[in-house]
Design an enzyme around this catalytic site. Structure first.
Site, PDB file in Angstrom:
ATOM      1  N   ASP A 219       0.835  -1.193   0.000  1.00 55.74           N
ATOM      2  CA  ASP A 219       0.000   0.000   0.000  1.00 55.74           C
ATOM      3  C   ASP A 219       0.875   1.250   0.000  1.00 55.74           C
ATOM      4  OD1 ASP A 219      -2.717   1.190   0.354  1.00 55.74           O
ATOM      5  OD2 ASP A 219      -1.843   1.902   2.226  1.00 55.74           O
ATOM      6  N   GLU A 277      14.614 -14.567   0.014  1.00 58.55           N
ATOM      7  CA  GLU A 277      14.763 -15.721   0.900  1.00 58.55           C
ATOM      8  C   GLU A 277      13.635 -16.726   0.722  1.00 58.55           C
ATOM      9  OE1 GLU A 277      15.407 -14.823   5.021  1.00 58.55           O
ATOM     10  OE2 GLU A 277      16.364 -12.895   4.535  1.00 58.55           O
TER      11      GLU A 277
END
Length: 561
Positions: A219, A277
């Site tokens: 956002d 990751e």
């Protein structure tokens, strides 16, 4: 649940289904779900996570690749979830963490990715972090939000304005300082110049990645950092920020200092390292800026930045070939070779069939919008109800919920008109969204009843049938999901472009954006062969040198020669 407390979602050893396809998001279609308005299963008039789970078969039937779920975290709901009080908890009105785990598993079982909204620019003033930060100027989190002393006359530190109206600064008597809020006063801005805060929000993201989500919609990502010197914004001399109503004073400033600062790129790089990751996850930034296209391009230009981003350019521009082409080509000209994302509608803007179609909107126009969006180069976002061709609802003032709309009524009626409940049946008054004797949080407009899912099921000419057929056909067109885009010079109202990819036939995409019939003639010696795809109403003339398009018609053709 498994012994670790995480959902048993049938993931691969890398943490999520299909993680070997690390770039699944390129050319993907994601279906945006506004939880409050999707399906209410507990009879309180507000949609919930269980409601999403129950309707995943509908979502999967569209041929989309995943879902984006708007915020469902614990929140006072001043801005309906975009004011987060606890990033790791589900608000009780939506259910529980276990409900989310079941939703995640059910989506993955259907081959759907799950992307959730992360609001990292600001929190709720009810968040424990803010409570500690405002306690005094020596607390461990004193610098976790943006605080500033007043000017000598007691007024705010500068002229920055809130998107939702008024000053972007509110006085706090506890600290005898002002705090920054780019939106509501109850949405204080986090200080992402502080490395401790950056690591804290990364921890909130890691929590959900370890739970198995496939990515984040970020956002207002260009609001992450501000000018450290707190310099005044100058008056606007060019066009206003994309998507800002004309009467909003926010559009009168050039937003040079309150957002889109260079330091934001460092936050995005840190987030990208975290995402890397977890192979197969992705990020899409929301950008609201004076130059949304340019900012989006900078945020995705390189493997150390975000995967993709979208702005308000196509959510607010006029519906004509020149305007659309201008915004689309503007991104293609940007350096860095980033991957764009596009949407015509979402929970913040008027529904596109009303915004662009006006009173003459019809099913043909709604079908054209689905096809046009699906032919663009980029990741595509389809807002719930666009597969039905829903028009904007006219919510009366006494039922208005949106604080943004209440501030600028009546010139701007806010965002409630696109947020009304999803119509599943033709049954009045709530269209199957909730129990017949329960009043939904926003009213269902009568005009939505004949456009409900149940009403369109089995109708081969419906917008729903077209959306399903088109999106499934699109999956097999490599030029559309991964190719380049090249625009052709055409007179209004025709928009023409070619999608090309090595090893696949080039596709000519033609759209008559007008209400009257139009004819297109290819240049040079090119010939056309119409692709047998669902619903494209164009027809090749006898010599395969002319293509006639009805009003709001379109054709996708193989370009030969």
């Amino acid at each position: 649940m498994d012994g670790s407390g995480k959902a048993a979602t049938g993931r691969t050893e890398t943490g999520r289904p299909g993680s070997a396809q690390a770039e699944w998001w390129r050319g993907a279609v994601l279906y945006q779900i506004y939880p409050r308005s999707f399906l209410d299963t507990n009879g309180d008039g507000i949609g919930d996570l269980e409601g999403i789970t129950r309707r995943l078969d509908h979502v999967a039937s569209l041929g989309v690749d995943g879902i984006w779920i708007c915020p469902f975290f614990t929140s006072p709901m001043d801005d309906f979830g975009y004011d987060v009080a606890d990033y790791r908890a589900v608000d009780p009105m939506f259910g529980t963490l276990e409900d989310f785990d079941r939703l995640l598993a059910a989506a993955h079982d259907r081959g759907l990715k799950v992307v959730i909204d992360m609001v990292l620019s600001h929190s709720s003033d009810r968040h424990a972090w803010f409570a500690e930060s405002r306690r005094d100027r020596t607390s461990p989190k004193a610098d976790w939000y943006v605080w500033a002393d007043p000017k000598p006359d007691g007024t705010p530190p500068n002229n920055w304005l809130s998107v939702f109206g008024g000053s972007a600064w509110t006085w706090d008597p506890r600290r005898a300082q002002y705090y920054l809020h780019n939106f509501l006063t109850s949405q204080p801005d986090l200080n992402l110049h502080n490395p401790e805060v950056v690591e804290a929000v990364m921890g909130e993201c890691r929590f959900w990645l370890e739970r198995g989500v496939d990515g984040f919609r970020l956002d207002v990502a260009n609001f992450y950092t501000h000018d450290r010197l707190l310099r005044d914004n100058p008056p606007r001399t060019a066009r206003a920020t994309d998507g800002v109503p004309e009467r909003n004073p926010y559009g009168m400033q050039a937003h040079l200092y309150d957002k889109t600062q260079p330091e934001t790129l460092e936050v995005l790089r840190r987030l990208r390292r975290l995402m890397d990751e977890f192979p197969g996850t992705f990020t899409v930034a929301e950008v609201s800026d004076d130059d949304s296209v340019g900012t989006c391009a900078r945020y995705v230009a390189g493997a150390d930045r975000l995967h993709t981003a979208y702005g308000f350019s196509l959510l607010s521009c006029p519906f004509d070939a020149g305007s659309l082409r201008g915004h689309l080509e503007a991104f293609e000209r940007q350096p860095g070779g980033g991957w764009p994302a596009w949407a015509f509608g979402n929970h913040d803007v008027m529904r596109p069939v009303t915004r662009w179609g006006g009173p003459e909107r019809d099913a043909a126009f709604a079908r054209q919008l689905v096809a046009l969006l699906g032919c663009l180069r980029g990741t595509v976002f389809l807002f719930q109800g666009e597969e039905l061709g829903l028009p904007e609802a006219d919510v009366p003032y006494d039922r208005l919920q949106d604080p943004y709309g209440r501030t600028f009524w009546p010139e701007f009626k806010g965002r409630d008109g696109c947020r009304t409940p999803m119509p599943w049946t033709t049954q009045a008054p709530s269209a199957g969204f909730t129990a017949p004797d329960v009043e939904p949080w926003l009213p269902v407009p009568p005009a939505h009843l004949p456009l409900s899912v149940a009403a369109q099921e089995g109708d081969p000419d419906s917008v729903l049938a077209f959306t399903r057929a088109f999106l499934r056909w699109r999956k097999g067109q490599r030029a559309l999901t991964g190719g380049t885009i090249r625009f052709l010079d055409t007179p209004e109202p025709i928009l023409a472009f070619v999608r090309e990819m090595a090893g696949a036939p080039p596709l000519l995409c033609l759209f008559n954006l007008g209400r009257d019939p139009a004819v297109w003639e290819p240049a040079g010696d090119a010939a056309l062969v119409i692709v047998a795809q669902a619903g494209a109403p164009g027809a090749v003339a006898g010599d395969a040198r002319h293509l006639a398009l009805p009003g709001h018609g379109f054709s996708i053709a193989v370009l030969e020669g």
